[in-house]
Design a protein around this motif. Sequence first.
Motif, mmCIF file in Angstrom:
data_model
loop_
_atom_site.group_PDB
_atom_site.id
_atom_site.type_symbol
_atom_site.label_atom_id
_atom_site.label_comp_id
_atom_site.label_asym_id
_atom_site.label_seq_id
_atom_site.Cartn_x
_atom_site.Cartn_y
_atom_site.Cartn_z
ATOM 1 N N THR A 1 -3.652 1.852 -18.534
ATOM 2 C CA THR A 1 -3.144 1.551 -17.198
ATOM 3 C C THR A 1 -2.278 0.306 -17.265
ATOM 4 O OG1 THR A 1 -5.130 2.495 -16.178
ATOM 5 C CG2 THR A 1 -3.771 1.044 -14.817
ATOM 6 N N VAL A 2 -1.037 0.444 -16.806
ATOM 7 C CA VAL A 2 -0.092 -0.671 -16.825
ATOM 8 C C VAL A 2 0.289 -0.998 -15.384
ATOM 9 C CG1 VAL A 2 2.091 -1.532 -17.711
ATOM 10 C CG2 VAL A 2 0.787 0.158 -19.030
ATOM 11 N N SER A 3 0.021 -2.202 -14.984
ATOM 12 C CA SER A 3 0.314 -2.613 -13.606
ATOM 13 C C SER A 3 1.611 -3.415 -13.560
ATOM 14 C CB SER A 3 -0.835 -3.449 -13.051
ATOM 15 O OG SER A 3 -1.061 -4.584 -13.874
ATOM 16 N N ALA B 1 -0.450 13.336 -18.077
ATOM 17 C CA ALA B 1 -0.678 12.947 -16.695
ATOM 18 C C ALA B 1 -1.275 14.126 -15.949
ATOM 19 C CB ALA B 1 0.640 12.522 -16.060
ATOM 20 N N PRO B 2 -2.012 13.882 -14.876
ATOM 21 C CA PRO B 2 -2.606 14.980 -14.108
ATOM 22 C C PRO B 2 -1.565 15.998 -13.673
ATOM 23 C CG PRO B 2 -3.497 12.890 -13.389
ATOM 24 C CD PRO B 2 -2.374 12.560 -14.326
ATOM 25 N N GLY B 3 -1.838 17.261 -13.946
ATOM 26 C CA GLY B 3 -0.932 18.324 -13.556
ATOM 27 C C GLY B 3 0.274 18.500 -14.449
ATOM 28 N N GLN B 4 0.347 17.701 -15.513
ATOM 29 C CA GLN B 4 1.487 17.777 -16.426
ATOM 30 C C GLN B 4 1.043 18.328 -17.774
ATOM 31 O OE1 GLN B 4 4.666 16.815 -15.497
ATOM 32 N NE2 GLN B 4 3.859 16.389 -13.449
ATOM 33 N N ASP C 1 3.957 4.213 -18.356
ATOM 34 C CA ASP C 1 3.130 4.539 -19.515
ATOM 35 C C ASP C 1 1.670 4.762 -19.123
ATOM 36 O OD1 ASP C 1 4.990 2.078 -21.323
ATOM 37 O OD2 ASP C 1 5.207 4.249 -21.463
ATOM 38 N N THR C 2 1.371 4.556 -17.855
ATOM 39 C CA THR C 2 0.007 4.732 -17.361
ATOM 40 C C THR C 2 -0.375 6.201 -17.388
ATOM 41 O OG1 THR C 2 0.089 2.788 -15.930
ATOM 42 C CG2 THR C 2 -1.480 4.527 -15.338
ATOM 43 N N VAL D 1 -3.408 -3.438 -18.575
ATOM 44 C CA VAL D 1 -2.528 -4.512 -18.988
ATOM 45 C C VAL D 1 -1.390 -4.610 -17.994
ATOM 46 C CG1 VAL D 1 -1.111 -3.028 -20.442
ATOM 47 C CG2 VAL D 1 -1.304 -5.458 -21.000
ATOM 48 N N GLN D 2 -0.794 -5.783 -17.911
ATOM 49 C CA GLN D 2 0.356 -5.951 -17.023
ATOM 50 C C GLN D 2 1.627 -5.462 -17.700
ATOM 51 O OE1 GLN D 2 0.369 -10.087 -15.727
ATOM 52 N NE2 GLN D 2 -0.737 -9.502 -13.883
ATOM 53 N N SER D 3 2.592 -5.131 -16.891
ATOM 54 C CA SER D 3 3.888 -4.683 -17.390
ATOM 55 C C SER D 3 4.456 -5.702 -18.378
ATOM 56 C CB SER D 3 4.842 -4.500 -16.213
ATOM 57 O OG SER D 3 6.093 -4.033 -16.645
#
Length: 123
Positions: free
Chosen positions: A120-122, A40-43, A89-90, A12-14
């Motif tokens: 995924t927020v663009s 998130a990766p690594g978190q 938020d992605t 989705v868009q921002s």
Amino acid sequence: SVQLVESGGGSVQSGGSLRLSCGASGDTRSSRSMGWFRQAPGQEREGVACIDSYGRTTYADSVKGRFTISRDSANNTLYLQMNSLKPEDTVMYYCAASERWWTRCMQSDYSYWGQGTQVTVSS
């Protein structure tokens, strides 16, 4: 035990909105409290929003006023309505369940996890 299956993630868009759903099946005593987490990766896995057996809700500061957690006990479904989404938020979102009557909305309080759904927020 309880099995959890998430759905509703996507791109989705921002500023846009998404609603995540989590269907629970199995022993309802295993899902007295439920929550949404993200990682998130690594978190470490972060508590986004939780709801306890009394219907009380807890939110991370970063999502207060934008996200709303709710549950349909009759259909054993947990929801997360996400509005005003931001690129930060992605991340992968996970549904979780706990036998506890209430929780601190921390990963260690939860025993059962779904497989996750990507948001995924663009910009």
